[in-house]
Design a protein around this motif. Structure first.
Motif, PDB file in Angstrom:
ATOM      1  N   HIS A  89       1.150  -1.293  -0.239  1.00  0.00           N
ATOM      2  CA  HIS A  89       0.167   0.264  -0.427  1.00  0.00           C
ATOM      3  C   HIS A  89       1.212   1.398   0.000  1.00  0.00           C
ATOM      4  O   HIS A  89       2.028   1.303   0.645  1.00  0.00           O
ATOM      5  N   HIS A  91       0.289   4.937   1.925  1.00  0.00           N
ATOM      6  CA  HIS A  91      -0.235   5.277   2.830  1.00  0.00           C
ATOM      7  C   HIS A  91      -0.695   6.917   2.043  1.00  0.00           C
ATOM      8  O   HIS A  91      -1.331   7.226   1.469  1.00  0.00           O
ATOM      9  N   GLU A  98       7.284   5.427   7.909  1.00  0.00           N
ATOM     10  CA  GLU A  98       7.136   4.778   8.481  1.00  0.00           C
ATOM     11  C   GLU A  98       8.919   4.227   8.964  1.00  0.00           C
ATOM     12  O   GLU A  98       9.132   4.006   7.703  1.00  0.00           O
ATOM     13  N   HIS A 137       4.893  -0.055   0.168  1.00  0.00           N
ATOM     14  CA  HIS A 137       5.372  -0.659   0.365  1.00  0.00           C
ATOM     15  C   HIS A 137       5.004  -2.367   0.591  1.00  0.00           C
ATOM     16  O   HIS A 137       3.532  -3.050   0.443  1.00  0.00           O
TER      17      HIS A 137
END
Ligand code: F6R
Ligand code: ZN
Length: 183
Positions: A89, A91, A98, A137
């Motif tokens: 996904h 974000h 992250e 990612h």
């Protein structure tokens, strides 16, 4: 003054997270249609196979400045010659970054920019991965054991799976001659 117990417990040796505010989720093969390239091999597998699980500690509502802490557990396995992996996904709030870190097992982290250029990092116990904002990612388990990966991300980040459902990642990780190769 009362000294309180921690809200949750993280056991690094077993890569487990426990506590009242820990939410556990599972992703089965039947929830991942179109994710793996070999649709024939996908159709022949048990749709109830659990591909990965996530434990996430959620303290309060999603909000700007908040954080979430989780552990992803990607099980070993393949669909055809393609290794088990997460859906992947961006974000939903694209600029949210992250951290991932390897806790157990071995795998790869696919990182895709919005221009669809891809970088691949090796994940192993102790590896640390900074995922900047605007980067999609996906974790891939290339080993024979479960891949355990810690994560910490902004609680308002959200998940945007649509861009991945529409166009996927331009790189896939398959087993060739007993080795994991990125094609
Ligand atoms: C949170 C995060 C991880 C993933 C987890 C499952 O932002 O990156 O906790 O959510 O590895 O992967 P997806 O969400 O792609 O199914
Ligand atoms: Zn994420």
């Amino acid at each position: 003054m009362n000294i309180l117990q921690a809200q949750a417990f993280f056991d690094g040796a077993s890569a487990t997270l426990s506590g009242a505010k820990v939410v556990h989720s599972r992703k089965k093969l039947k929830e991942l249609p179109g994710v793996f390239a070999d649709s024939g091999a996908f159709a022949r597998m048990d749709p109830e196979t659990v591909v990965y699980e996530v434990d996430a500690h959620q303290e309060g509502e999603a909000q700007e400045g908040g954080l979430l802490f989780g552990i992803s557990h990607v099980h070993p396995g393949k669909v055809g010659d393609e290794f088990f992996m997460t859906k992947g996904h961006y974000h939903a709030l694209r600029n949210r970054a992250e951290y991932y870190w390897g806790l157990g097992g071995e795998g790869l982290l696919l990182l895709m920019q919005e221009d669809r250029s891809v970088r691949v990092e090796r994940v192993c116990p102790g590896s640390l991965h900074y995922i900047p904002g605007n980067v999609a990612h996906r974790l891939v388990n290339t080993g024979l054991e479960t891949l355990h990966v810690g994560a910490c991300w902004p609680s308002d980040a959200g998940h945007d799976y649509q861009a991945i459902t529409d166009a996927g990642f331009p790189a896939r990780v398959v087993e060739k001659d007993g080795r994991a190769v990125v094609i």
